[in-house]
Enzyme design. Structure first.
Site, PDB file in Angstrom:
ATOM      1  N   GLU A 209       0.822  -1.211   0.000  1.00 53.77           N
ATOM      2  CA  GLU A 209       0.000   0.000   0.000  1.00 53.77           C
ATOM      3  C   GLU A 209       0.856   1.261   0.000  1.00 53.77           C
ATOM      4  OE1 GLU A 209      -3.102  -0.088   2.938  1.00 53.77           O
ATOM      5  OE2 GLU A 209      -3.824  -2.027   2.248  1.00 53.77           O
ATOM      6  N   LYS A 339     -15.284  -2.483   3.759  1.00 46.95           N
ATOM      7  CA  LYS A 339     -14.668  -2.828   2.474  1.00 46.95           C
ATOM      8  C   LYS A 339     -15.748  -3.528   1.672  1.00 46.95           C
ATOM      9  CE  LYS A 339      -9.958  -3.941   4.145  1.00 46.95           C
ATOM     10  NZ  LYS A 339      -9.182  -5.041   4.787  1.00 46.95           N
TER      11      LYS A 339
HETATM   12  P1  PGA Z   1      -6.061  -6.353   2.667  1.00 50.75           P
HETATM   13  O1  PGA Z   1      -5.685  -5.519   3.947  1.00 50.75           O
HETATM   14  O2  PGA Z   1      -6.691  -5.465   1.661  1.00 50.75           O
HETATM   15  O3  PGA Z   1      -4.746  -6.940   2.242  1.00 50.75           O
HETATM   16  O4  PGA Z   1      -6.996  -7.438   3.138  1.00 50.75           O
HETATM   17  C1  PGA Z   1      -6.064  -4.234   4.218  1.00 50.75           C
HETATM   18  C2  PGA Z   1      -6.381  -4.086   5.689  1.00 50.75           C
HETATM   19  O5  PGA Z   1      -6.196  -5.035   6.468  1.00 50.75           O
HETATM   20  O6  PGA Z   1      -6.886  -3.066   6.101  1.00 50.75           O
HETATM   21 ZN    ZN Z   2      -7.111  -4.345   8.334  1.00 49.89          ZN
END
Ligand code: PGA
Ligand code: ZN
Length: 423
Positions: A209, A339
């Site tokens: 990221e 998400k």
């Molecule tokens: P991931 O992690 O998109 O790799 O699942 C992001 C997070 O844990 O916030």
């Molecule tokens: Zn997370």
């Protein structure tokens, strides 16, 4: 009415070079729009199923040709010519066609790509910006921009596990605008990069990221270095710039123990450690402080740190309305990490958002570690009134496309950034 004329999809690549799905939705009105789905690496076990081809000879099994075929064939055949009054109606039809509890029938990647492309095409047909369309779907007026929480240091699954915890993030707590928040984050990131060079002799090596990922000696060293970087950038830690941490503890929880350091900790020991961090460092949000199935101890964690920091559930809640309701009943958290691809349709993610808000929780709207250049997340975070947005570092185009979209939305709407700490 919104009548679907054609659905089609394409296998594209995400920011890790892994396949993902982009769908295009053409409405009978002639309005056309595409949308791409992201993909996680440190995923929760309760997430909706991301359909992968499993052919080891191609992308190590990660191909998305089956998911793409499910859009091009099954979904196109079943939905073209059908009219929907709302996003919820379309999403209900998608769930019925999938017919499984975890979207393993068609794949959450296939389903979400269509859910999102339909939303964008609908906004075009209505002649409104996507953030306005999302606000209308949520049934609430536009009021604020989310406060960004920006990745500074990375560990865990995003950085080859050189440190056990996943992210230390910068929260520009005093910034009044998005523009100011990003300038503050840049200053801290630049100071942190200098510090990493001096202390670890490392040039900019970035994790998934965009976070800096030197070989920290411990999780706590990440926090101490972050505070040092804030100070070196000329800000008062805790007043002008605070910290958030994604502990992502499910990924170092084995045999009932948290393997955070040399001495494995039980749940109560882990809570003690997190409480100590919150007392010693300017932490305002703790994500996945405990493992996703450590239900018994989450209420204790909330009690111990909930006054000073958000007790934020990511893998713990998986944007799943049923898990969120269970956590609300158990007093196990104070905030939801939302998400959309953890659950697989916009409508179910909105239900998760509503459930959290109704309980008085805060909501952080989040990207995944595997992202595309698509920027719908920025519109979603504004339209659904997210308190925070978590996109990653202010590096790499798949992250910047969302930050830049937030700047555009700010210029267009002049909405204020959500204040922190909130009343
Ligand atoms: P991931 O992690 O998109 O790799 O699942 C992001 C997070 O844990 O916030
Ligand atoms: Zn997370």
């Amino acid at each position: 009415m919104l009548t679907i004329e054609k659905l089609n999809a394409l296998e594209i690549l995400d920011s890790r070079g892994r396949p993902t799905v982009q769908a295009t939705c053409r409405l009978a009105s002639g309005c056309v729009a595409s949308a791409s789905v992201p993909s996680g690496a440190s995923t929760g076990t309760a997430e909706a199923l991301e359909l992968r081809d499993g052919d080891p000879k191609r992308y190590r099994g990660l191909g998305c040709r089956r998911a793409v075929a499910n859009v091009n064939e099954t979904l196109h055949c079943a939905l073209s010519g059908r009219a929907f009054a709302t996003q919820a109606e379309l999403d209900r039809a998608l769930l019925e066609l999938d017919g499984t509890p975890n979207k393993s029938g068609l794949g959450a990647n296939a389903i979400l790509s269509v859910s999102l492309a339909f939303a964008r095409a609908s906004a075009r047909q209505r002649g409104v910006p996507l953030y306005q369309h999302f606000a209308d779907i949520a049934g609430a007026p536009l009021a604020t921009l989310p406060r960004p929480t920006i990745n500074l240091f990375s560990g865990g699954k995003h950085a080859g596990a050189q440190a056990p915890i996943q992210d230390v993030l910068v929260v520009p707590a005093a910034a009044r605008t998005m523009d100011e928040a990003l300038a503050v984050a840049f200053a801290v990131y630049a100071s942190a990069a200098d510090l990493v060079l001096q202390k670890y002799g490392m040039r900019l090596l970035r994790a998934d990221e965009g976070g800096l990922a030197p070989p920290f000696s411990s999780a706590e060293a990440m926090l101490a270095d972050a505070v040092e970087a804030i100070g070196a950038a000329g800000f008062k830690p805790g007043e002008e710039v605070a910290l958030a941490v994604d502990v992502a503890s499910s990924h170092f929880f084995h045999d009932d123990r948290y393997h955070l350091g040399p001495v494995p900790l039980g749940s109560l020991g882990m809570i003690e450690e997190l409480a100590r961090w919150c007392a010693e460092y300017p932490i305002v949000s703790v994500e996945d402080g405990l493992a996703e199935e450590d239900w018994l101890h989450w209420p204790e964690l909330r009690q111990r740190i909930g006054e000073r920091a958000l007790v934020l559930g990511d893998d713990f809640l998986c944007t799943n309305p049923a898990r969120i309701r269970r956590a609300i009943d158990a007093n196990a958290a104070t905030a939801l990490l939302l998400k959309v691809n953890q659950i697989g349709t916009l409508t179910e993610a909105l239900e998760a958002n509503h459930a959290a808000r109704f309980a008085g929780w805060r909501v952080t709207i989040s990207a995944r570690s595997g992202e595309t250049e698509d920027n719908w997340l920025a519109d979603l975070a504004v339209g659904w009134g997210g308190d925070q947005i978590k996109i990653g570092s202010i590096t790499q185009s798949e992250r910047l496309s969302k930050y830049n979209r937030l700047l555009e939305i700010e210029a267009e709407t002049r909405l204020p950034v959500v204040s922190w700490p909130q009343a």
